[in-house]
Write an enzyme that holds these catalytic residues in place. Structure first.
Site, short mmCIF file in Angstrom:
data_model
loop_
_atom_site.label_atom_id
_atom_site.label_comp_id
_atom_site.label_asym_id
_atom_site.label_seq_id
_atom_site.Cartn_x
_atom_site.Cartn_y
_atom_site.Cartn_z
CB SER A 190 12.55 10.23 62.33
OG SER A 190 13.10 10.36 63.61
CG ASP A 403 15.58 17.44 62.55
OD1 ASP A 403 15.40 17.24 63.78
OD2 ASP A 403 15.34 16.55 61.71
CG HIS A 443 12.46 15.23 63.78
ND1 HIS A 443 13.63 14.82 63.17
CD2 HIS A 443 11.85 14.11 64.20
CE1 HIS A 443 13.71 13.50 63.24
NE2 HIS A 443 12.65 13.05 63.86
#
Ligand SMILES: *[C@@H]1O[C@H](CO)[C@@H](O)[C@H](O)[C@H]1NC(C)=O
Ligand SMILES: *[C@@H]1O[C@H](CO)[C@@H](O)[C@H](O)[C@H]1NC(C)=O
Ligand SMILES: *[C@@H]1O[C@H](CO)[C@@H](O)[C@H](O)[C@H]1NC(C)=O
Ligand SMILES: *[C@@H]1O[C@H](CO)[C@@H](O)[C@H](O)[C@H]1NC(C)=O
Ligand SMILES: *[C@@H]1O[C@H](CO)[C@@H](O)[C@H](O)[C@H]1NC(C)=O
Ligand SMILES: *[C@@H]1O[C@H](CO)[C@@H](O)[C@H](O)[C@H]1NC(C)=O
Length: 529
Positions: A190, A403, A443
């Site tokens: 991320s 995601d 994610h």
């Protein structure tokens, strides 16, 4: 200074110094040996394997997401420091040195707009024998407010915190272990994925091996993309809004149209590139008596816009579409009928310096203002990686195909930019940069499929290189054996629970096709084509 390390020594004395072995006394006396400019040691303590470290100083918003303790499975020497980065900024840095050291240095990264040391990643990588560091990225907590009128804090967030932690961490590692270290690694997802790419682009000598997941690159446009969903959906009272139940209807229709394109009807889309759903099929017939499984045309238009790219004021592509398949995970966050918090923070505290700004009236004109600023080149979109390539560095990039926060299509866009810029076809990029889209991963984790690839404690399925992206990177750097596939575990109920099946994820641009014979849970029935 004296008082800082005298306290733990006193505490130990009362427990009986005789019980301290060489590793422990090295740790508790280490603070005295640290003489690095701008570095102030706050704590040097032995953490015993099998105990929980109390994170008393962890900012409350960080503790909310990661708890106030961290379980540590191996003996480590924990050192906490403050490192000043300018006259008006500093980072909090931790170095965790394991007793069972394997001669490798590693840095962890951060997430969102934080502000939070990722203790779980320190615990994870120390457990794998790395001398590991993690910093707070220049401010405390999950909010973007510390950026407000504070460019040095923003600079730490853009790149300086990570690099500073690496420079200091490498010096400490050499001081702590007589043998020093041979290779240096990075693991992050991320915002951590963006930090890893920033390092590759800006500091090509910092790491030999970089593992980046779901990177928040094309960062400015990512935050504009996250801001653009609210104007599409409107608030929950709006005709254009879809409830979670409505998104379930959309998800089922997407699976109906796209699940079998990879040869297996298993609820997992292997290649969203092939999935161009026609959502008009969901429009309720006029006078339909039961509308549970259909949508209004306004709602269908909302879904179509969600699955369309974001273009700027002059028609240039700012950010690719959300990949289909993620909608159940994305609905409560991205399509919740509220402006997205991180985007709001960015526009408030960085773009407009106006805490009263809100994203309710966001337009692409705002995106243009934001992109023109690009402070400290936080975009992290440079595509000439030749310096890193020359140093012999390696990158393993992965991105979940479910995601819900950062579209995996942005990773594909970056891959093709690098390929175009460097004039290298995938077969040549493979020599130093490999990209693995991971089906069934949300994610950085979660999702419906085989997402346990060892990117963290929660997805740990063993330290064998084939099951673990970090150990795959070690093998690539140290033995020259590059990963052909990344093998994921589908856990029945979180890390460590029963593995329902494995699946080997293909290296981009190849994709997974089910050829059989047998069931879709048989990993050998899949082929990369
Ligand atoms: C450590 O914390 C975990 C929860 O995170 C808990 O289950 C466990 O009992 C704790 N262990 C010790 C030794 O306190
Ligand atoms: C670090 O910076 C913050 C914000 O500028 C400041 O409040 C704090 O006192 C500083 N800490 C140290 C140890 O310099
Ligand atoms: C570094 O590599 C050399 C040569 O392979 C080896 O002898 C040495 O033990 C390694 N050092 C560490 C810290 O692992
Ligand atoms: C973050 O919190 C730590 C621990 O309370 C403190 O020492 C440090 O100065 C804080 N950093 C900033 C930038 O405010
Ligand atoms: C409408 O259709 C759904 C799904 O087919 C069904 O569960 C529900 O009972 C129906 N409602 C009515 C009022 O018939
Ligand atoms: C379009 O806008 C982007 C920034 O929003 C700018 O970088 C680009 O140069 C513009 N292109 C043209 C053709 O004006």
């Amino acid at each position: 200074m004296t008082r800082l390390y005298a306290l733990p020594l006193l505490a130990l004395a009362s427990m009986g110094l005789a019980s301290q072995d060489a590793f422990e006394s090295k740790c508790t006396s280490f603070a005295e040996k640290i003489n690095i400019p701008n570095v102030k040691v706050n704590l040097a303590e032995v953490v015993k394997g099998g105990t929980n470290v109390s994170l008393a100083d962890n900012p409350s918003s960080c503790a909310q997401t990661q708890g106030s303790t961290q379980r540590v499975s191996v003996d480590v020497c924990r050192i906490a420091m403050a490192v000043s980065t300018s006259d008006s900024s500093n980072i909090t840095l931790e170095a965790w040195f394991p007793r069972e050291y394997k001669g490798r240095f590693l840095s962890t990264g951060n997430g969102g707009l934080s502000g939070c040391i990722q203790y779980y990643d320190l615990a994870y990588t120390a457990q794998l024998g790395f001398a590991t560091v993690g910093a707070n990225n220049g401010h405390n907590g999950t909010s973007g407010k510390p950026f407000y009128h504070h460019p040095e804090v923003l600079k730490d967030f853009a790149y300086r915190s990570l690099h500073t932690g690496v420079v200091v961490g490498k010096q400490l590692t050499k001081k702590f272990y007589d043998e020093g270290f041979n290779k240096s690694y990075y693991l992050g997802c991320s915002t951590g994925g963006r930090q890893g790419w920033k390092s590759v682009q800006k500091y090509p000598n910092d790491f030999d091996g970089v593992v980046v997941g779901a990177p928040a690159i094309n960062f400015i446009n990512l935050l504009s993309w996250s801001a653009h969903f609210y104007p599409i959906t409107g608030p929950p009272s709006s005709k254009t809004f879809l409830s979670t139940a409505d998104w379930k209807v959309v998800h089922e229709e997407i699976l109906r149209q796209c699940d079998s394109l990879d040869g297996a009807k298993d609820g997992i889309i292997e290649d969203p590139d092939l999935c161009r759903p026609i959502l008009e099929t969901l429009i309720c017939a006029s006078h339909a008596s039961n509308t549970t499984n259909c949508l209004s045309s306004a709602q269908v238009q909302t879904a179509q816009q969600v699955f369309s790219p974001l273009y700027g004021i002059n028609g240039t592509l700012l950010y690719p579409r959300m990949q289909p398949g993620s909608e159940l995970l994305a609905a409560p966050i991205m399509y919740s009928g509220k402006p997205f918090e991180y985007s709001d923070d960015w526009y408030k505290y960085v773009v407009y310096n106006d805490p009263s700004w809100t994203g309710t009236h966001w337009t692409v004109k705002d995106a243009a203002v934001s992109l023109a600023q690009n402070p400290y080149n936080i975009q992290t979109w440079d595509s000439d990686l030749s310096q890193f390539q020359k140093t012999g560095g390696k990158v393993l990039h992965y991105h979940g195909l479910q995601d819900q926060l950062i579209s995996s299509e942005d990773s594909k866009l970056y891959y093709s930019r690098v390929s175009d810029t460097m004039k290298l076809p995938p077969s040549k990029l493979d020599e130093f940069y490999r990209f693995f889209p991971i089906s069934g991963m949300g994610h950085c984790g979660d999702g419906d499929g085989a997402n346990g690839i060892g990117q963290g404690l929660k997805t740990y399925g063993g330290k064998d290189a084939q099951d673990n992206v970090l150990m795959a990177m070690v093998k690539w750097v140290e033995e020259g054996v590059a990963p052909e596939t990344v093998r994921g575990a589908k856990f029945a109920n979180g890390a460590g629970s029963k593995v329902e099946y494995h699946r080997k994820h293909c290296r981009y641009p190849r994709r997974n096709v089910f050829k059989g014979p047998g069931k879709s849970t048989d990993e050998n029935a899949w082929h990369c084509v």
